[in-house]
Each structure stands twice: as structure tokens, then as C-alpha cells.
Write a protein that holds these residues in place. Structure first.
Motif, PDB file in Angstrom:
ATOM      1  N   PHE A   9      32.187  27.945  50.141  1.00  0.00           N
ATOM      2  CA  PHE A   9      32.982  28.890  50.918  1.00  0.00           C
ATOM      3  C   PHE A   9      34.223  29.247  50.115  1.00  0.00           C
ATOM      4  N   ALA A  10      34.490  30.544  49.914  1.00  0.00           N
ATOM      5  CA  ALA A  10      35.671  30.977  49.157  1.00  0.00           C
ATOM      6  C   ALA A  10      36.352  32.117  49.919  1.00  0.00           C
ATOM      7  N   PRO A  11      37.340  31.788  50.741  1.00  0.00           N
ATOM      8  CA  PRO A  11      37.992  32.841  51.531  1.00  0.00           C
ATOM      9  C   PRO A  11      38.747  33.841  50.662  1.00  0.00           C
ATOM     10  N   GLN A  12      38.823  35.064  51.160  1.00  0.00           N
ATOM     11  CA  GLN A  12      39.650  36.104  50.556  1.00  0.00           C
ATOM     12  C   GLN A  12      40.767  36.413  51.527  1.00  0.00           C
ATOM     13  N   LEU A  13      42.000  36.211  51.081  1.00  0.00           N
ATOM     14  CA  LEU A  13      43.163  36.492  51.898  1.00  0.00           C
ATOM     15  C   LEU A  13      43.696  37.862  51.510  1.00  0.00           C
ATOM     16  N   ILE A  14      43.938  38.692  52.498  1.00  0.00           N
ATOM     17  CA  ILE A  14      44.400  40.050  52.244  1.00  0.00           C
ATOM     18  C   ILE A  14      45.925  40.054  52.139  1.00  0.00           C
ATOM     19  N   ILE A  15      46.424  40.716  51.100  1.00  0.00           N
ATOM     20  CA  ILE A  15      47.865  40.853  50.888  1.00  0.00           C
ATOM     21  C   ILE A  15      48.232  42.328  50.886  1.00  0.00           C
ATOM     22  N   LYS A  16      49.479  42.614  51.228  1.00  0.00           N
ATOM     23  CA  LYS A  16      49.971  43.992  51.197  1.00  0.00           C
ATOM     24  C   LYS A  16      49.874  44.564  49.788  1.00  0.00           C
ATOM     25  N   SER A  17      49.805  45.859  49.692  1.00  0.00           N
ATOM     26  CA  SER A  17      49.919  46.518  48.397  1.00  0.00           C
ATOM     27  C   SER A  17      51.332  46.306  47.875  1.00  0.00           C
ATOM     28  N   GLY A  18      51.458  46.134  46.581  1.00  0.00           N
ATOM     29  CA  GLY A  18      52.768  45.989  45.957  1.00  0.00           C
ATOM     30  C   GLY A  18      53.221  44.566  45.737  1.00  0.00           C
ATOM     31  N   VAL A  19      52.438  43.561  46.133  1.00  0.00           N
ATOM     32  CA  VAL A  19      52.826  42.166  45.919  1.00  0.00           C
ATOM     33  C   VAL A  19      52.801  41.881  44.415  1.00  0.00           C
ATOM     34  N   MET A  20      53.883  41.296  43.914  1.00  0.00           N
ATOM     35  CA  MET A  20      54.018  41.043  42.474  1.00  0.00           C
ATOM     36  C   MET A  20      53.758  39.590  42.082  1.00  0.00           C
ATOM     37  N   GLU A  21      53.916  38.654  43.012  1.00  0.00           N
ATOM     38  CA  GLU A  21      53.714  37.243  42.673  1.00  0.00           C
ATOM     39  C   GLU A  21      53.210  36.470  43.871  1.00  0.00           C
ATOM     40  N   LEU A  22      52.492  35.391  43.549  1.00  0.00           N
ATOM     41  CA  LEU A  22      51.938  34.507  44.576  1.00  0.00           C
ATOM     42  C   LEU A  22      52.349  33.059  44.305  1.00  0.00           C
ATOM     43  N   ASP A  23      53.550  32.882  43.758  1.00  0.00           N
ATOM     44  CA  ASP A  23      54.024  31.553  43.375  1.00  0.00           C
ATOM     45  C   ASP A  23      54.097  30.582  44.549  1.00  0.00           C
ATOM     46  N   PHE A  24      54.217  31.089  45.763  1.00  0.00           N
ATOM     47  CA  PHE A  24      54.254  30.206  46.931  1.00  0.00           C
ATOM     48  C   PHE A  24      53.086  29.222  46.900  1.00  0.00           C
ATOM     49  N   TYR A  25      51.891  29.695  46.624  1.00  0.00           N
ATOM     50  CA  TYR A  25      50.686  28.864  46.676  1.00  0.00           C
ATOM     51  C   TYR A  25      50.678  27.809  45.572  1.00  0.00           C
ATOM     52  N   SER A  64      41.167  51.666  54.254  1.00  0.00           N
ATOM     53  CA  SER A  64      39.979  52.493  54.485  1.00  0.00           C
ATOM     54  C   SER A  64      38.756  51.657  54.828  1.00  0.00           C
ATOM     55  N   LYS A  65      38.762  50.375  54.425  1.00  0.00           N
ATOM     56  CA  LYS A  65      37.651  49.470  54.732  1.00  0.00           C
ATOM     57  C   LYS A  65      37.994  48.500  55.854  1.00  0.00           C
ATOM     58  N   GLY A  66      39.189  48.661  56.445  1.00  0.00           N
ATOM     59  CA  GLY A  66      39.596  47.782  57.536  1.00  0.00           C
ATOM     60  C   GLY A  66      40.159  46.453  57.078  1.00  0.00           C
ATOM     61  N   ASN A  67      40.423  46.301  55.783  1.00  0.00           N
ATOM     62  CA  ASN A  67      40.990  45.067  55.251  1.00  0.00           C
ATOM     63  C   ASN A  67      42.503  45.212  55.206  1.00  0.00           C
TER      64      ASN A  67
END
Length: 131
Positions: A9-25, A64-67
Motif C-alpha cells: 500500500f502506497a498512499p498519495q497525499l495531495i498537496i496544493k499547487s506551489g508547495v516548495m518543500e516537504l521538510d516537515f515529513y 480537473s480530476k477531483g484531486n
């Protein structure tokens, strides 16, 4: 004889457009970014990460795809359960990295220690272990 790949299982988490970093994770959960596909402006289109060998992805929203990201959706539709050896330590790191606790860690009669938090991108995580 070649072994078939294991199903996982590999979830895909949706993020807003324009996110520059994911250092939180990286700081909160010890995630490692395996690869990234960026837009022309350097913002993240797709990021592939792992936490202790468990694969997951971030994908830029595609309305457009509901994501759509949790904020645009007005809430979460999925809670990510993350089993860890030390619930309190992980929750502490997550808060230091920018998470907001929604339910403090506690032991439950069904044999789990659990606490929940919302990450800076609006995704809800249930940090847990069997006790």
C-alpha cells in the motif's frame, strides 16, 4: 524462477499547487525523499518518500480530476496510521516540525497507544503502537 513483487500500500497525499518543500515529513517522521518531479517554477509536482521502507507519495492537486488538498476539501477524507516504536517521541518531533495535535497520545482499552495530529499541509496522522 523470478519472484513476483510483493503487494503493498502506497498512499498519495495531495498537496496544493506551489508547495516548495516537504521538510516537515523528514523532521517529524524521519522520512527520506527518494525522488522528486518539479514544475518549471521549482514547486513540487510529485515527491516520492519512504518512512522505514514504507513508500508514499505527494502529488500536486489536480482539480480537473477531483484531486484536491485537505484545505480545499474542507477536511480530510483519509487518516494515515503510522505505527512507531515510541508514539510520544514521534508526536513531539512532529509538533516541533509544525504539526498541530488534535488528540494527545493515550493508551486505549483495545490495546493501542494512539495520538493524532494534523500536519502543516492539512493531512491527519494517527501515530500509534500496540501495547
Amino acid at each position: 524462477m523470478n519472484e513476483s513483487p510483493k503487494t503493498f500500500f502506497a498512499p498519495q497525499l495531495i498537496i496544493k499547487s506551489g508547495v516548495m518543500e516537504l521538510d516537515f515529513y523528514i523532521h517529524a517522521f524521519g522520512a527520506v525523499e527518494l525522488r522528486r518531479f518539479s514544475n518549471d517554477d521549482g514547486s513540487i509536482h510529485v515527491s516520492e518518500m519512504t518512512i522505514d521502507g514504507n513508500l508514499f507519495h505527494f502529488h500536486e492537486e489536480r482539480q480537473s480530476k477531483g484531486n484536491i488538498d485537505p484545505e480545499r476539501a474542507g477536511g480530510v477524507t483519509t487518516i494515515i496510521g503510522l505505527f512507531v516504536p515510541d508514539v510520544d517521541a514521534v508526536m513531539g518531533r512532529a509538533v516541533a516540525a509544525g504539526a498541530r495535535i488534535t488528540s494527545p497520545a493515550q493508551d486505549y482499552e483495545y490495546g493501542y497507544r494512539q495520538g493524532s495530529l494534523v500536519d502543516p499541509f492539512g493531512h491527519e496522522w494517527l501515530i500509534e503502537k500496540r501495547i
